[in-house]
Motif scaffolding. Structure first.
Motif, mmCIF file in Angstrom:
data_model
loop_
_atom_site.group_PDB
_atom_site.id
_atom_site.type_symbol
_atom_site.label_atom_id
_atom_site.label_comp_id
_atom_site.label_asym_id
_atom_site.label_seq_id
_atom_site.Cartn_x
_atom_site.Cartn_y
_atom_site.Cartn_z
ATOM 1 N N ASN A 131 39.612 50.096 56.999
ATOM 2 C CA ASN A 131 40.652 49.018 57.221
ATOM 3 C C ASN A 131 41.969 49.490 56.714
ATOM 4 N N GLY A 132 42.243 50.794 56.187
ATOM 5 C CA GLY A 132 43.761 51.214 55.732
ATOM 6 C C GLY A 132 44.099 50.401 54.461
ATOM 7 N N ASP A 133 43.114 50.018 53.729
ATOM 8 C CA ASP A 133 43.482 49.314 52.451
ATOM 9 C C ASP A 133 44.396 50.270 51.537
ATOM 10 N N LYS A 134 45.329 49.969 50.723
ATOM 11 C CA LYS A 134 46.207 50.831 49.677
ATOM 12 C C LYS A 134 45.530 50.900 48.292
ATOM 13 N N GLU A 135 44.535 49.662 48.043
ATOM 14 C CA GLU A 135 44.041 49.482 47.054
ATOM 15 C C GLU A 135 42.591 49.013 47.037
ATOM 16 N N THR A 136 41.741 49.797 46.127
ATOM 17 C CA THR A 136 40.442 49.286 45.988
ATOM 18 C C THR A 136 40.171 48.965 44.475
ATOM 19 N N GLY A 137 38.855 49.121 44.335
ATOM 20 C CA GLY A 137 38.488 48.940 42.764
ATOM 21 C C GLY A 137 36.952 48.561 42.525
ATOM 22 N N VAL A 138 36.646 48.181 41.317
ATOM 23 C CA VAL A 138 35.319 47.834 41.008
ATOM 24 C C VAL A 138 35.506 46.264 40.180
ATOM 25 N N THR A 139 34.355 45.602 40.563
ATOM 26 C CA THR A 139 34.286 44.291 39.787
ATOM 27 C C THR A 139 32.866 44.210 39.143
ATOM 28 N N THR A 140 32.811 43.461 37.979
ATOM 29 C CA THR A 140 31.706 43.064 37.324
ATOM 30 C C THR A 140 31.577 41.597 37.411
ATOM 31 N N PHE A 141 30.457 40.977 37.875
ATOM 32 C CA PHE A 141 30.113 39.492 37.987
ATOM 33 C C PHE A 141 28.763 39.266 37.665
ATOM 34 N N PHE A 142 28.572 38.005 37.458
ATOM 35 C CA PHE A 142 27.091 37.400 36.831
ATOM 36 C C PHE A 142 26.538 37.152 38.187
ATOM 37 N N LEU A 143 25.271 37.644 38.384
ATOM 38 C CA LEU A 143 24.579 37.280 39.486
ATOM 39 C C LEU A 143 24.502 35.641 39.793
ATOM 40 N N GLN A 144 24.476 35.393 41.210
ATOM 41 C CA GLN A 144 23.845 34.159 41.496
ATOM 42 C C GLN A 144 22.942 34.298 42.894
ATOM 43 N N ASP A 145 22.527 33.150 43.395
ATOM 44 C CA ASP A 145 21.412 33.306 44.424
ATOM 45 C C ASP A 145 22.110 34.042 45.603
ATOM 46 N N LYS A 146 23.332 33.576 46.034
ATOM 47 C CA LYS A 146 23.915 34.327 47.132
ATOM 48 C C LYS A 146 24.669 35.625 46.666
ATOM 49 N N VAL A 147 24.387 36.557 47.669
ATOM 50 C CA VAL A 147 24.720 37.898 47.123
ATOM 51 C C VAL A 147 26.239 38.295 46.923
ATOM 52 N N ASP A 148 26.756 38.755 45.984
ATOM 53 C CA ASP A 148 27.919 39.035 45.626
ATOM 54 C C ASP A 148 28.980 37.683 45.409
ATOM 55 N N THR A 149 28.373 36.811 45.176
ATOM 56 C CA THR A 149 29.303 35.377 45.010
ATOM 57 C C THR A 149 29.584 35.173 43.511
ATOM 58 N N GLY A 150 29.004 35.753 42.616
ATOM 59 C CA GLY A 150 28.735 35.148 41.319
ATOM 60 C C GLY A 150 30.202 35.199 40.556
ATOM 61 N N ASN A 151 30.374 34.607 39.467
ATOM 62 C CA ASN A 151 31.594 34.454 38.703
ATOM 63 C C ASN A 151 32.040 35.835 38.288
ATOM 64 N N ILE A 152 33.330 36.250 38.394
ATOM 65 C CA ILE A 152 33.971 37.308 38.121
ATOM 66 C C ILE A 152 33.984 37.225 36.650
ATOM 67 N N ILE A 153 33.685 38.851 35.954
ATOM 68 C CA ILE A 153 33.704 38.905 34.728
ATOM 69 C C ILE A 153 35.088 39.673 34.581
ATOM 70 N N THR A 154 35.177 40.868 35.197
ATOM 71 C CA THR A 154 36.570 41.858 35.153
ATOM 72 C C THR A 154 36.710 42.513 36.267
ATOM 73 N N ILE A 155 37.779 43.144 36.358
ATOM 74 C CA ILE A 155 38.130 43.968 37.567
ATOM 75 C C ILE A 155 39.162 45.068 37.222
ATOM 76 N N GLU A 156 38.695 46.383 37.875
ATOM 77 C CA GLU A 156 39.644 47.662 37.551
ATOM 78 C C GLU A 156 39.799 47.987 38.844
#
Length: 302
Positions: A125-150
């Motif tokens: 998609n031509g983004d100029k930025e990406t990263g990684v996120t840690t988050f606590f798991l919830q029932d729906k995939v990749d929707t949990g509360n974010i802990i931190t982002i780099e």
């Protein structure tokens, strides 16, 4: 802190390694079952299992996440926390088991790019930025509360391979930072903004097919986002050609979309605006090569 680590591919290995070398205890490693591969049906196992075996870490390889024996084995570890990096979906009876819950490392800046291929789609998609996120798991995939982002800048010369391995190492540091903060009780989570959520579906063969009736930059981003695997491709005279490296060019403006121009050492293909110069090509059934080597043995006009 006692941890059970869940992971499968090489992307997860640096995270497992940094936890193993830390003052935390990796009580068990959960990874995919062994598989038979190739003509000889030789049994092979995951990159995560390979590291675990080499470092004498207990390994669990359940076929099903809800298997009673697997659930019992997890409970027996007495783990305080589950850490998940590049693994399949966990049911609530698993991820809710430890007292500090379970967190996942995801290869995007959530809620952007939820799904199986976040790194690929950020480049496509031509983004100029990406990263990684840690988050606590919830029932729906990749929707949990974010802990931190780099975050990480995507340079014009980057492709899937370069960003993937950078995020491996950045992600490992973030995993350890997250575990430490959970142990210290200093975690402050953030609810994901659903209005900003975007999908990152699995890469399919259709995704990889180049459409020359698109702008050159868009096609170039597709090439970058799929290199080195699985590779963007096009079909010419009923033969498939993969493109692993390209660059947008303003030479030969008369070329129409899909029209190919060969010089002594270079290959250009027309798009809807500029042209795409193909730098690394793989003819069907042959090895990957640069354009110069390709033109010494092949031609699109024969």
């Amino acid at each position: 802190m006692k941890i059970v680590f869940f992971g499968t591919p090489d992307f997860a290995v640096p995270s497992l390694e940094i936890l193993h070398k830390s003052n935390h205890e990796v009580a068990a490693v959960v990874t995919a079952p062994d598989k038979q591969r190739g003509r000889g049906r030789k049994v092979s196992y995951t990159a995560v299992k390979e590291f675990a075996v080499e470092n004498n870490l207990p390994v669990l390889q359940p076929e099903k996440m809800k298997d009673p024996e697997f659930i019992a084995a997890l409970q027996k570890t007495g783990a305080d926390l589950f850490v998940i990096v590049a693994f399949r979906i966990l049911p609530p009876e698993v991820y809710k088991m430890p007292q500090f819950g379970s967190f996942n490392l995801h290869g995007s800046i959530l809620p952007k790019y939820r799904g199986a291929a976040p790194i690929q789609w950020s480049i496509i998609n031509g983004d100029k930025e990406t990263g990684v996120t840690t988050f606590f798991l919830q029932d729906k995939v990749d929707t949990g509360n974010i802990i931190t982002i780099e975050k990480l800048q995507i340079k014009p010369e980057d492709n899937l391979g370069s960003i993937y391995y950078l995020l491996c190492d950045i992600g490992a540091e973030l995993v350890l930072k997250t575990v430490n903060s959970i142990e210290e009780g200093s975690v402050e989570t953030k609810v994901q903004d659903e209005s900003l959520a975007t999908p990152a579906p699995k890469i399919t063969k259709e995704t990889c097919l180049i459409d020359w009736n698109k702008p050159a930059e868009e096609i170039n981003n597709l090439v970058r986002g799929l290199s080195p695997v699985p590779g963007a491709y096009f079909i010419h005279n009923e033969k498939t050609y993969k493109v692993y490296k390209s660059v947008v060019s303003e030479e030969f403006p008369e070329l129409k979309p899909g029209e190919i121009k060969e010089t002594k050492k270079d290959v250009f293909v027309g798009t809807t605006d500029k042209n795409l110069q193909l730098l690394e090509i793989q003819p069907e059934g042959r090895k990957r090569m640069d354009a110069d080597a390709f033109l010494r043995g092949y031609s699109f006009h024969k």
